[in-house]
Design a protein around this motif. Structure first.
Motif, PDB file in Angstrom:
ATOM      1  N   TYR A   1       1.262 -33.977 -96.916  1.00 54.38           N
ATOM      2  CA  TYR A   1       0.572 -35.144 -97.457  1.00 54.38           C
ATOM      3  C   TYR A   1      -0.939 -34.946 -97.457  1.00 54.38           C
ATOM      4  CZ  TYR A   1       5.137 -37.079 -96.388  1.00 54.38           C
ATOM      5  OH  TYR A   1       6.483 -37.287 -96.320  1.00 54.38           O
ATOM      6  N   SER A   2      -1.619 -35.777 -98.251  1.00 51.79           N
ATOM      7  CA  SER A   2      -3.079 -35.804 -98.267  1.00 51.79           C
ATOM      8  C   SER A   2      -3.522 -37.164 -97.746  1.00 51.79           C
ATOM      9  CB  SER A   2      -3.602 -35.587 -99.680  1.00 51.79           C
ATOM     10  OG  SER A   2      -3.227 -34.312-100.141  1.00 51.79           O
ATOM     11  N   TYR A   3      -4.745 -37.218 -97.207  1.00 53.08           N
ATOM     12  CA  TYR A   3      -5.249 -38.448 -96.609  1.00 53.08           C
ATOM     13  C   TYR A   3      -6.679 -38.728 -97.039  1.00 53.08           C
ATOM     14  CZ  TYR A   3      -1.174 -38.224 -93.633  1.00 53.08           C
ATOM     15  OH  TYR A   3       0.113 -38.184 -93.191  1.00 53.08           O
ATOM     16  N   LEU A   4      -7.022 -40.004 -97.063  1.00 54.35           N
ATOM     17  CA  LEU A   4      -8.387 -40.444 -97.289  1.00 54.35           C
ATOM     18  C   LEU A   4      -8.948 -40.857 -95.944  1.00 54.35           C
ATOM     19  CD1 LEU A   4     -10.655 -41.320 -99.312  1.00 54.35           C
ATOM     20  CD2 LEU A   4      -9.627 -43.598 -99.208  1.00 54.35           C
ATOM     21  N   THR A   5     -10.180 -40.476 -95.664  1.00 51.88           N
ATOM     22  CA  THR A   5     -10.802 -40.907 -94.422  1.00 51.88           C
ATOM     23  C   THR A   5     -12.290 -41.112 -94.650  1.00 51.88           C
ATOM     24  OG1 THR A   5     -10.971 -40.501 -92.043  1.00 51.88           O
ATOM     25  CG2 THR A   5     -11.291 -38.606 -93.482  1.00 51.88           C
ATOM     26  N   PHE A   6     -12.914 -41.840 -93.759  1.00 48.83           N
ATOM     27  CA  PHE A   6     -14.361 -42.019 -93.775  1.00 48.83           C
ATOM     28  C   PHE A   6     -14.945 -41.203 -92.636  1.00 48.83           C
ATOM     29  CE2 PHE A   6     -18.119 -44.168 -92.036  1.00 48.83           C
ATOM     30  CZ  PHE A   6     -18.961 -44.058 -93.133  1.00 48.83           C
ATOM     31  N   LYS A   7     -15.947 -40.382 -92.966  1.00 43.95           N
ATOM     32  CA  LYS A   7     -16.631 -39.575 -91.952  1.00 43.95           C
ATOM     33  C   LYS A   7     -18.114 -39.881 -92.041  1.00 43.95           C
ATOM     34  CE  LYS A   7     -13.244 -35.855 -92.253  1.00 43.95           C
ATOM     35  NZ  LYS A   7     -12.997 -34.449 -92.591  1.00 43.95           N
ATOM     36  N   GLY A   8     -18.603 -40.603 -91.068  1.00 40.87           N
ATOM     37  CA  GLY A   8     -20.014 -40.963 -91.068  1.00 40.87           C
ATOM     38  C   GLY A   8     -20.296 -42.064 -90.072  1.00 40.87           C
ATOM     39  N   ARG A   9     -21.581 -42.299 -89.832  1.00 46.04           N
ATOM     40  CA  ARG A   9     -22.038 -43.341 -88.914  1.00 46.04           C
ATOM     41  C   ARG A   9     -21.384 -43.220 -87.538  1.00 46.04           C
ATOM     42  NH1 ARG A   9     -22.314 -48.573 -92.842  1.00 46.04           N
ATOM     43  NH2 ARG A   9     -22.508 -49.688 -90.879  1.00 46.04           N
ATOM     44  N   GLY A  10     -21.137 -41.980 -87.120  1.00 46.06           N
ATOM     45  CA  GLY A  10     -20.612 -41.730 -85.779  1.00 46.06           C
ATOM     46  C   GLY A  10     -19.121 -41.972 -85.614  1.00 46.06           C
ATOM     47  N   THR A  11     -18.394 -42.074 -86.723  1.00 44.49           N
ATOM     48  CA  THR A  11     -16.958 -42.307 -86.622  1.00 44.49           C
ATOM     49  C   THR A  11     -16.209 -41.443 -87.631  1.00 44.49           C
ATOM     50  OG1 THR A  11     -15.265 -44.035 -86.466  1.00 44.49           O
ATOM     51  CG2 THR A  11     -16.824 -44.231 -88.281  1.00 44.49           C
ATOM     52  N   ASN A  12     -14.914 -41.415 -87.480  1.00 47.60           N
ATOM     53  CA  ASN A  12     -14.054 -40.666 -88.389  1.00 47.60           C
ATOM     54  C   ASN A  12     -12.754 -41.454 -88.533  1.00 47.60           C
ATOM     55  OD1 ASN A  12     -12.564 -38.845 -89.849  1.00 47.60           O
ATOM     56  ND2 ASN A  12     -12.534 -37.266 -88.279  1.00 47.60           N
ATOM     57  N   GLY A  13     -12.671 -42.261 -89.581  1.00 52.95           N
ATOM     58  CA  GLY A  13     -11.436 -43.005 -89.793  1.00 52.95           C
ATOM     59  C   GLY A  13     -11.660 -44.378 -90.386  1.00 52.95           C
ATOM     60  N   LEU A  14     -10.536 -45.057 -90.628  1.00 52.83           N
ATOM     61  CA  LEU A  14     -10.528 -46.396 -91.208  1.00 52.83           C
ATOM     62  C   LEU A  14      -9.720 -47.328 -90.320  1.00 52.83           C
ATOM     63  CD1 LEU A  14      -9.792 -45.390 -94.921  1.00 52.83           C
ATOM     64  CD2 LEU A  14     -11.975 -46.183 -94.001  1.00 52.83           C
ATOM     65  N   MET A  15      -9.985 -48.617 -90.444  1.00 48.76           N
ATOM     66  CA  MET A  15      -9.206 -49.616 -89.718  1.00 48.76           C
ATOM     67  C   MET A  15      -9.009 -50.832 -90.618  1.00 48.76           C
ATOM     68  SD  MET A  15     -11.960 -50.994 -86.913  1.00 48.76           S
ATOM     69  CE  MET A  15     -13.519 -51.737 -87.398  1.00 48.76           C
ATOM     70  N   ALA A  16      -7.954 -51.580 -90.333  1.00 41.70           N
ATOM     71  CA  ALA A  16      -7.651 -52.798 -91.066  1.00 41.70           C
ATOM     72  C   ALA A  16      -7.828 -53.976 -90.128  1.00 41.70           C
ATOM     73  CB  ALA A  16      -6.220 -52.752 -91.590  1.00 41.70           C
ATOM     74  N   CYS A  17      -8.554 -54.988 -90.607  1.00 40.71           N
ATOM     75  CA  CYS A  17      -8.867 -56.146 -89.766  1.00 40.71           C
ATOM     76  C   CYS A  17      -8.334 -57.407 -90.433  1.00 40.71           C
ATOM     77  CB  CYS A  17     -10.376 -56.262 -89.599  1.00 40.71           C
ATOM     78  SG  CYS A  17     -11.121 -54.742 -88.952  1.00 40.71           S
ATOM     79  N   PRO A  18      -7.675 -58.273 -89.655  1.00 35.61           N
ATOM     80  CA  PRO A  18      -7.132 -59.493 -90.256  1.00 35.61           C
ATOM     81  C   PRO A  18      -8.257 -60.403 -90.745  1.00 35.61           C
ATOM     82  CG  PRO A  18      -6.930 -59.577 -87.866  1.00 35.61           C
ATOM     83  CD  PRO A  18      -7.433 -58.215 -88.210  1.00 35.61           C
ATOM     84  N   THR A  19      -8.005 -61.066 -91.875  1.00 37.89           N
ATOM     85  CA  THR A  19      -8.965 -62.046 -92.369  1.00 37.89           C
ATOM     86  C   THR A  19      -8.839 -63.304 -91.511  1.00 37.89           C
ATOM     87  OG1 THR A  19      -7.338 -62.807 -93.986  1.00 37.89           O
ATOM     88  CG2 THR A  19      -8.942 -61.146 -94.726  1.00 37.89           C
ATOM     89  N   LYS A  20      -9.766 -64.218 -91.650  1.00 42.57           N
ATOM     90  CA  LYS A  20      -9.762 -65.426 -90.814  1.00 42.57           C
ATOM     91  C   LYS A  20      -8.471 -66.228 -90.954  1.00 42.57           C
ATOM     92  CE  LYS A  20     -14.701 -66.033 -90.379  1.00 42.57           C
ATOM     93  NZ  LYS A  20     -15.885 -66.840 -90.666  1.00 42.57           N
ATOM     94  N   ASP A  21      -7.888 -66.227 -92.166  1.00 42.00           N
ATOM     95  CA  ASP A  21      -6.639 -66.970 -92.367  1.00 42.00           C
ATOM     96  C   ASP A  21      -5.401 -66.151 -91.989  1.00 42.00           C
ATOM     97  OD1 ASP A  21      -6.401 -65.127 -94.436  1.00 42.00           O
ATOM     98  OD2 ASP A  21      -6.547 -66.615 -96.033  1.00 42.00           O
ATOM     99  N   HIS A  22      -5.612 -64.899 -91.561  1.00 43.71           N
ATOM    100  CA  HIS A  22      -4.548 -63.973 -91.140  1.00 43.71           C
ATOM    101  C   HIS A  22      -3.509 -63.715 -92.246  1.00 43.71           C
ATOM    102  CE1 HIS A  22      -5.791 -63.476 -86.949  1.00 43.71           C
ATOM    103  NE2 HIS A  22      -6.196 -64.725 -87.042  1.00 43.71           N
ATOM    104  N   LYS A  23      -3.914 -63.881 -93.516  1.00 44.53           N
ATOM    105  CA  LYS A  23      -3.006 -63.608 -94.625  1.00 44.53           C
ATOM    106  C   LYS A  23      -3.201 -62.212 -95.186  1.00 44.53           C
ATOM    107  CE  LYS A  23      -2.406 -68.374 -96.093  1.00 44.53           C
ATOM    108  NZ  LYS A  23      -2.540 -69.324 -97.195  1.00 44.53           N
ATOM    109  N   HIS A  24      -4.349 -61.613 -94.920  1.00 44.69           N
ATOM    110  CA  HIS A  24      -4.667 -60.298 -95.476  1.00 44.69           C
ATOM    111  C   HIS A  24      -5.287 -59.417 -94.395  1.00 44.69           C
ATOM    112  CE1 HIS A  24      -3.941 -61.872 -99.475  1.00 44.69           C
ATOM    113  NE2 HIS A  24      -4.713 -62.894 -99.184  1.00 44.69           N
ATOM    114  N   TRP A  25      -5.388 -58.129 -94.706  1.00 43.11           N
ATOM    115  CA  TRP A  25      -6.024 -57.159 -93.828  1.00 43.11           C
ATOM    116  C   TRP A  25      -7.140 -56.484 -94.610  1.00 43.11           C
ATOM    117  CZ3 TRP A  25      -4.563 -56.340 -88.736  1.00 43.11           C
ATOM    118  CH2 TRP A  25      -3.391 -56.986 -88.340  1.00 43.11           C
TER     119      TRP A  25
END
Length: 195
Positions: free
Chosen positions: A131-155
């Motif tokens: 497989y291939s992957y997309l990642t973010f490399k910069g600002r002292g980090t390497n990777g992505l994260m998903a965060c719940p929206t305030k209504d917890h319906k989306h990430w």
């Protein structure tokens, strides 16, 4: 002798160099699916809406109603150029960047404008077998994260930054994930522009 050798070798070297079309084949346009086993974001597709990225939801796109214009389907979020641009028909394109608060974003159509402190060019298309992957490399980090929206319906998708300004206000609510890059095989480009 040197003249004859260079006359023969230089055209061969030029022929061996990858052409832009060959480079495009090695890093084709792609969609993204999140991988985080045993979580609510496992196997969700990354979508574009309102200049932000989300896991799940629907792609928000636009196509002008001009006579003779055939609009693409406009239903899928597809990235190109190693994940640094949106795959869209609109003149000037739409660039992918990480905003100052850490959110993964894209520019509006016909504009290169982005907030001061944004990071451009940090997205990477990593080829791994099978497989291939997309990642973010910069600002002292390497990777992505998903965060719940305030209504917890989306990430909402962010760079995996400890100081990201996430919707709930608590970065511990976020889940790191692998962003699997899946080669896009549909009509290309898939949208006129992303909204």
């Amino acid at each position: 002798m040197k003249f004859i050798l260079s006359t023969l070798v230089l055209p061969l070297l030029a022929a061996a160099a990858p052409t832009p079309n060959e480079e495009a084949k090695t890093n084709p346009p792609f969609t993204v699916m999140s991988i985080r086993s045993g979580s609510p974001i496992h196997f969700l597709t990354m979508t574009a809406s309102g200049t932000h990225f989300y896991l799940g939801g629907k792609t928000s796109s636009y196509c002008p109603s001009e006579e003779g214009l055939v609009c693409p389907p406009g239903k899928e979020t597809v990235l190109a150029d190693n994940g640094n641009v949106m795959d869209a028909e609109v003149a000037g394109g739409q660039q992918v960047y990480v905003g100052p608060a850490g959110a993964l974003r894209y520019t509006e159509a016909h504009s290169a404008s982005m907030p001061q402190g944004s990071t451009v060019g940090g997205m990477h298309y990593d080829k791994e077998k099978p497989y291939s992957y997309l990642t973010f490399k910069g600002r002292g980090t390497n990777g992505l994260m998903a965060c719940p929206t305030k209504d917890h319906k989306h990430w909402q998708v962010f760079a995996a930054l400890e100081d990201a300004k996430v919707p709930t206000g608590n970065v511990k609510d976020c889940l790191g994930f692998e962003a699997m890059a899946i080669t896009y095989k549909g009509k290309n480009p898939p949208v006129w522009q992303y909204e």
